[in-house]
Design a protein around this motif. Structure first.
Motif, PDB file in Angstrom:
ATOM      1  N   HIS A   2       0.822  -1.204   0.000  1.00 11.02           N
ATOM      2  CA  HIS A   2       0.000   0.000   0.000  1.00 11.02           C
ATOM      3  C   HIS A   2       0.859   1.258   0.000  1.00 11.02           C
ATOM      4  N   HIS A   3       1.878   1.327   0.879  1.00 13.14           N
ATOM      5  CA  HIS A   3       2.779   2.485   0.918  1.00 13.14           C
ATOM      6  C   HIS A   3       4.000   2.156   1.771  1.00 13.14           C
ATOM      7  N   ALA A   4       5.011   2.980   1.637  1.00 14.77           N
ATOM      8  CA  ALA A   4       6.180   2.950   2.516  1.00 14.77           C
ATOM      9  C   ALA A   4       6.137   4.238   3.327  1.00 14.77           C
ATOM     10  N   ALA A   9      12.144  15.049   9.498  1.00 17.66           N
ATOM     11  CA  ALA A   9      12.341  16.163  10.428  1.00 17.66           C
ATOM     12  C   ALA A   9      11.542  17.389  10.005  1.00 17.66           C
ATOM     13  N   ASP A  10      11.264  17.520   8.712  1.00 16.37           N
ATOM     14  CA  ASP A  10      10.561  18.694   8.184  1.00 16.37           C
ATOM     15  C   ASP A  10       9.702  18.247   7.008  1.00 16.37           C
ATOM     16  N   ILE A  11       8.420  18.088   7.237  1.00 14.31           N
ATOM     17  CA  ILE A  11       7.539  17.548   6.203  1.00 14.31           C
ATOM     18  C   ILE A  11       7.472  18.448   4.974  1.00 14.31           C
ATOM     19  N   HIS A  12       7.555  19.758   5.157  1.00 15.95           N
ATOM     20  CA  HIS A  12       7.482  20.669   4.006  1.00 15.95           C
ATOM     21  C   HIS A  12       8.726  20.533   3.126  1.00 15.95           C
ATOM     22  N   ARG A  13       9.885  20.394   3.749  1.00 14.24           N
ATOM     23  CA  ARG A  13      11.122  20.170   2.998  1.00 14.24           C
ATOM     24  C   ARG A  13      11.081  18.811   2.291  1.00 14.24           C
ATOM     25  N   ALA A  14      10.555  17.776   2.981  1.00 13.01           N
ATOM     26  CA  ALA A  14      10.463  16.443   2.381  1.00 13.01           C
ATOM     27  C   ALA A  14       9.495  16.438   1.199  1.00 13.01           C
ATOM     28  N   ILE A  15       8.357  17.110   1.343  1.00 15.98           N
ATOM     29  CA  ILE A  15       7.404  17.197   0.226  1.00 15.98           C
ATOM     30  C   ILE A  15       8.070  17.867  -0.968  1.00 15.98           C
ATOM     31  N   LEU A  35       1.912  16.162  11.569  1.00 16.32           N
ATOM     32  CA  LEU A  35       1.496  16.337  10.180  1.00 16.32           C
ATOM     33  C   LEU A  35       1.908  15.112   9.375  1.00 16.32           C
ATOM     34  N   ALA A  36       1.069  14.761   8.404  1.00 13.72           N
ATOM     35  CA  ALA A  36       1.353  13.602   7.571  1.00 13.72           C
ATOM     36  C   ALA A  36       0.734  13.804   6.192  1.00 13.72           C
ATOM     37  N   ILE A  46       4.197   6.853  -0.992  1.00 13.20           N
ATOM     38  CA  ILE A  46       4.936   7.001   0.257  1.00 13.20           C
ATOM     39  C   ILE A  46       4.079   7.796   1.232  1.00 13.20           C
ATOM     40  N   GLU A  47       4.339   7.599   2.500  1.00 12.40           N
ATOM     41  CA  GLU A  47       3.708   8.378   3.552  1.00 12.40           C
ATOM     42  C   GLU A  47       4.811   9.147   4.252  1.00 12.40           C
ATOM     43  N   LEU A  48       4.628  10.435   4.396  1.00  8.71           N
ATOM     44  CA  LEU A  48       5.571  11.253   5.143  1.00  8.71           C
ATOM     45  C   LEU A  48       4.938  11.611   6.482  1.00  8.71           C
TER      46      LEU A  48
END
Length: 144
Positions: A2-4, A9-15, A35-36, A46-48
């Motif tokens: 389904h996902h990994a 550390a920073d969801i906005h940077r990862a997105i 946040l996710a 993927i799931e962040l």
């Protein structure tokens, strides 16, 4: 699968990082107090998850004694004709994006593209680090 799931550390940077690879946010949500989001791209999801008080990630790529999940791998066979050329274009894309945004850093290459024999096939393989330094593999089956 389904996902990994990836803790960041920073969801906005990862997105912003995964958007450079062609992923798109398809769902934003919270997991408890954090946040996710789910992002889809390169044939997967993927799931962040943002970690409220992050510690540095283990160096899964360089630490020979590391035990645990090692990397995500993306098969580019059907979308890329030449992995070294794709990596060069990706470096330029990240460099350009880094000059326009404080959310994006230049691309960190962990392993430049190489050819590797696995079973009876020859692959092109490369590794890059994501926004938190986690290894991502990109692989392409060479035409015989």
């Amino acid at each position: 699968m389904h996902h990994a799931s990836i803790r960041t550390a920073d969801i906005h940077r990862a997105i912003a990082f995964y958007e450079q690879l062609g992923f798109q946010v398809c769902e934003r949500f919270t997991a408890g107090m954090t946040l996710a989001c789910w992002m889809e791209g390169l044939g997967g999801r993927i799931e962040l998850l943002q970690v409220p008080e992050p510690r540095p990630a283990a160096d899964a790529f360089h630490d020979e004694g590391y035990t645990g999940y090692y990397h995500l791998s993306f098969d580019l066979t059907d979308t890329v004709d030449d992995l070294p050329r794709w990596v060069d274009a990706l470096k330029k894309q990240f460099s350009h994006a880094a000059s326009d945004s404080d959310q994006i850093a230049p691309l960190k290459i962990l392993l430049e593209p190489i050819q590797q024999m696995i079973g009876d096939r020859v692959y092109e393989v490369t590794f890059i680090a994501d926004a938190d330094g986690l290894p991502l593999e990109f692989i392409r089956v060479m035409k015989i």
